[in-house]
Every structure is written in C-alpha cells, then in structure tokens.
Design an enzyme around this catalytic site. Sequence first.
Site: not given
Length: 374
Positions: A100, A170, A320, A342, A345, A348
């Site tokens: 990416q 972005y 995630r 998962c 939260c 990570c």
Amino acid sequence: MRNLFDDTTIKGMHLANRLVRSATWEGMCEADGRPTAKLAAYYETLAKGGVGLIISGYAFVRNDGRQLPGQLGVHVDDFVPDLRALADAVHREGGKLCVQLVHCGGQTTSKMAGCQPVAPSAVKVEQFPELPAELDAQGIEDIINSFATAASRVRASGCDAVQLHAAHGYLVNQFLSPLTNRRTDRFGGNLDGRCRFLMDVYRAVRNAVGNDYPVMIKMNGCDNLEGGLSLDDAVLACKRLDEEGVDAIEVSGGTPASGEQTPVRQGIETREKEAYNLPLAYRIKNAVTCPVMVVGGLRSFELVEGIVRREEADYVAFARPLIREPRLPLRWAQGNEAHARCISCNGCFKPGLKEGGIYCVIEKIEQENKGASL
C-alpha cells in the site's frame, strides 16, 4: 454461488480465497523505513495462517509523507532487496503480497516528516498539531512522480500488486475532501478538480507498472465528517477509477477526526456493530464493474460468508482480528466457524510505538496467565 474460499484472480494475480488482510501499520521497520526480517517473518506468519491476500502496512512514497515510527518506506531504490525479502516470505507460504502506497499529507508532524507537513491547502487537520503548508503546482507533480517511482520499486521487488491509499484523511483523501481542499486552481473546486490529484496519481502509477500488473485503491466511501467527502462524491470518484481500469476498490470510511465513526472503531460487541462500512461498499459495488473489498468491523464467519454469497462485496478485509489470530482464515476453512477472538480494544497498536511491533496484548496476557497456571 460465490463462496468465501473460491479461487479468484485480480489482473492475473491468483488468490486462494476472498479473505484479505487489510493494511495496518506494524511498526516493525527501521527508523528510515527499511523493511526488516521481523516484518518478513510477520508476513510469513500471516500467509501461513491462510489469508488470500496480504496488504502491507501503509508505505510512504517520500520522506515528508511518513507519519509513525517503524513505518514501511518505499521511497528509495536501496530498499528493493528488502522488499523482495517480504515477497519471498509470503510466497513461500503460498500467499500474495500487495504494497500500500501513501503520502500522509497534513496528518503528520514536522518531527516525522523532517519538514513542515504539506497538504492541498493550509488547513489544520483536527488531532494533528501543525498547520500544513499548501502545495504548489511543482510540489504536486513531484509527489505524483513519487507514487509512480515507488510503484516501480514494488513491482521490481516481486511483490504482487500495489494499492493506493486514498482514504482515512491522508493526502489523496485531503484532495478529495472539500473540508481540506480549498484550492482555486485545477486541483480544487468542484469534484472534477478535487478528483484530479487522485486520477493523476492513478495514471502515473499505471504507466509506471504497466497494464498487466494489479493496481488497486483504498477509498473512503464517506469521511463521516460534516463538509468532508460525501458518499455521492465517493461513488462518482470510484466510477471514474473503474472507467480508467483500476483493478479493485477497497471501501473504508472515516478519518481520525470522525469521532466514533473513525476507520478503527472500538467496542464491536454485537453483530449490529459489525461491517460498519458495508452500506458504503454496497453502494459503490453497484456503481462499478471492478471487484470491491469491504473492511471495517468484520468478526463473524456467518456475516462475512453472507456478504460474499449475496454479492454485497467481492472480498472481505480485516486487520485487527488477524493480529490476535493469524490463523483465523485457516480455522474457518477447516470448519471451526467461531467468532473472531478480537475484542476491538485497539491495544495492539501501543506495542508498535513502545516495543517495535504490534501484537495483541490481550492474547499475550492470556498466554502468560495460562503458562503461570501450569
């Protein structure tokens, strides 16, 4: 009828299933962005876990486009052998790797960028401390060329595809949004002007890698911000990309300033809170002919299988859940269709800042407690 574990192809890139690891920052690269053996091993683990396509963490195309420490860089030729090591690690396990490409625009700091951040207009981005400098025409052309040369490096490294990051506030998204693009030249104003940077970047990248190489894009279906990119404008932008030959569109939504509707939402405890970008993706899918991926809060096998079976999207993407369970796709393929573990939260990401790489802190605590009880 479509199945989650169909073999498919995107511009000749063979994928073993319709499960995609969506891009997420790993924090595992050197200070200058050079890929590391640690990142290669991480991608190898993901590929071994059975996900059909891995999209790398957002890779900056030039120094002033970086945002976080340990972020992947594709801005210099010297990194090509290290990128090849990433591709080789994934290919050994039968996976595919897409890199990416991003310029973070106004969503960075001078400390990370090495200079005052740049943007379409001198508009301060909420949650970021500095007023960015407005790009002049030459600056815009230089960044477009940086995307193209970065894509050439990715192809030369043996990676399987590139994805342009046009979402999450972005630089490309900043050009698309009326909230951050106040320009009065050909890169601003109406949707034609605000789409120009996006289309110029896509065309430059396509010219750089050729017509036989997959070029995909990650788009916001909506910024979830008053005055930001709307769903109607996002649909029109996606139609233009589709007409130009983009090979797949991953649909997300929101920016860091979108409150509870950010790209990475917490508290996904019920089925109703899952797949929060699916309405955006479905609207875009009905407007384009290229494959559409949906990302955002996907946790239940029945849900993701239904999205594919009902053709609401062609691929389902998540990040995630694979941080906690890299083998989740293999588990589902083998018939254990239990909900992803998962809990959304976002814990990570903290080790990425402090310990040189993301991991699931909940899983680590549980493993340590299990070990202590033996």
